[in-house]
Design a protein around this motif. Structure first.
Motif, PDB file in Angstrom:
ATOM      1  N   HIS A 121      -2.184   3.655   7.948  1.00 21.40           N
ATOM      2  CA  HIS A 121      -1.262   3.532   6.811  1.00 21.40           C
ATOM      3  C   HIS A 121      -0.120   4.529   6.895  1.00 21.40           C
ATOM      4  O   HIS A 121       0.895   4.371   6.202  1.00 21.40           O
ATOM      5  N   THR A 202      -7.850   2.973   2.004  1.00 20.32           N
ATOM      6  CA  THR A 202      -6.709   2.342   1.330  1.00 20.32           C
ATOM      7  C   THR A 202      -6.015   3.289   0.355  1.00 20.32           C
ATOM      8  O   THR A 202      -4.842   3.090   0.025  1.00 20.32           O
ATOM      9  N   LYS A 205      -2.708   4.887   1.541  1.00 22.20           N
ATOM     10  CA  LYS A 205      -1.490   4.095   1.315  1.00 22.20           C
ATOM     11  C   LYS A 205      -0.981   4.304  -0.105  1.00 22.20           C
ATOM     12  O   LYS A 205       0.231   4.423  -0.329  1.00 22.20           O
TER      13      LYS A 205
END
Length: 218
Positions: A121, A202, A205
């Motif tokens: 990311h 995640t 990000k």
């Protein structure tokens, strides 16, 4: 070595070398009067109480480390004053006594696959404001991260043989034409948090896209 305190008692000074994982410590220096934080020095001095010194043992440490920082070889000296008529401890006895009373906490292994996933990311051109110090004077925070890798690192010569199977070393590499102030340190900290399960891949990000600086001491 010299006489001190009670008549006939002898104070001996020892040089010790020690290593530690600093994850759960507020740095190496002792923290006094704060029960929510502990330094490596507090841990060492607690173990030294078992030596029954006439005067409380205090470690004078050669160099300091920040909160969460590890050390492969730090040094300190300490004075031990035995009761009158008792000879100084040999260095071997001091070493054995300290190691016996120093508990070895369970070492948490990093989830490298999760770290590698999270690192993806960060690749490419982004506004890395979230990974710079708050109040940084640079006019813009756009940088291009060309490469990031998490790979096994070589074992250290300072690691004791009995610890070599308990400690794993990893190398984090970041490639860019330029970096923001503390950008690499903070990207590393976030990836380690992912490896420890504190953050999901995640979430890296989300942090990146927030463009919100992590703060002056992160």
């Amino acid at each position: 070595m010299g006489s001190c305190g009670a008549v006939g008692s002898v104070r001996a000074r020892y040089l010790v070398f020690f290593q530690y994982l600093g994850t759960d410590f507020n740095g190496v220096a002792a923290v006094r009067g704060n029960h929510r934080a502990v330094g490596v020095q507090n841990f060492l001095e607690e173990a030294a109480k078992r030596l029954n010194s006439v005067e409380p043992v205090r470690f004078t440490i050669s160099s300091r480390t920040d909160a969460g920082v590890h050390a492969l070889s730090n040094a300190a000296h300490l004075d031990i004053q035995r009761r009158p008529g008792r000879p100084p401890f040999s260095p071997e006895i001091v070493t054995k006594a300290l190691n016996t009373h120093l508990k070895h906490p369970a070492i948490r292994y990093l989830d490298i696959a999760a770290m590698q996933e999270a690192a993806q990311h960060l690749l490419g051109t982004h506004d890395f404001s979230a990974f710079q110090s708050a109040g940084s004077p640079v006019p813009h925070a756009v940088r291009t991260l060309r490469r990031v890798s998490v790979s096994p690192g070589p074992a250290s010569l300072f690691v004791l043989p009995q610890e070599s199977r308990r400690l794993q070393f990893w190398t984090l590499e970041f490639e860019s034409q330029s970096f923001l102030y503390r950008q690499v340190r903070r990207m590393t900290a976030v990836l380690v948090a992912v490896g420890l399960g504190i953050l999901a891949p995640t979430q890296v990000k989300v942090i990146l896209e927030s463009q919100d600086p992590l703060g002056p001491t992160s």
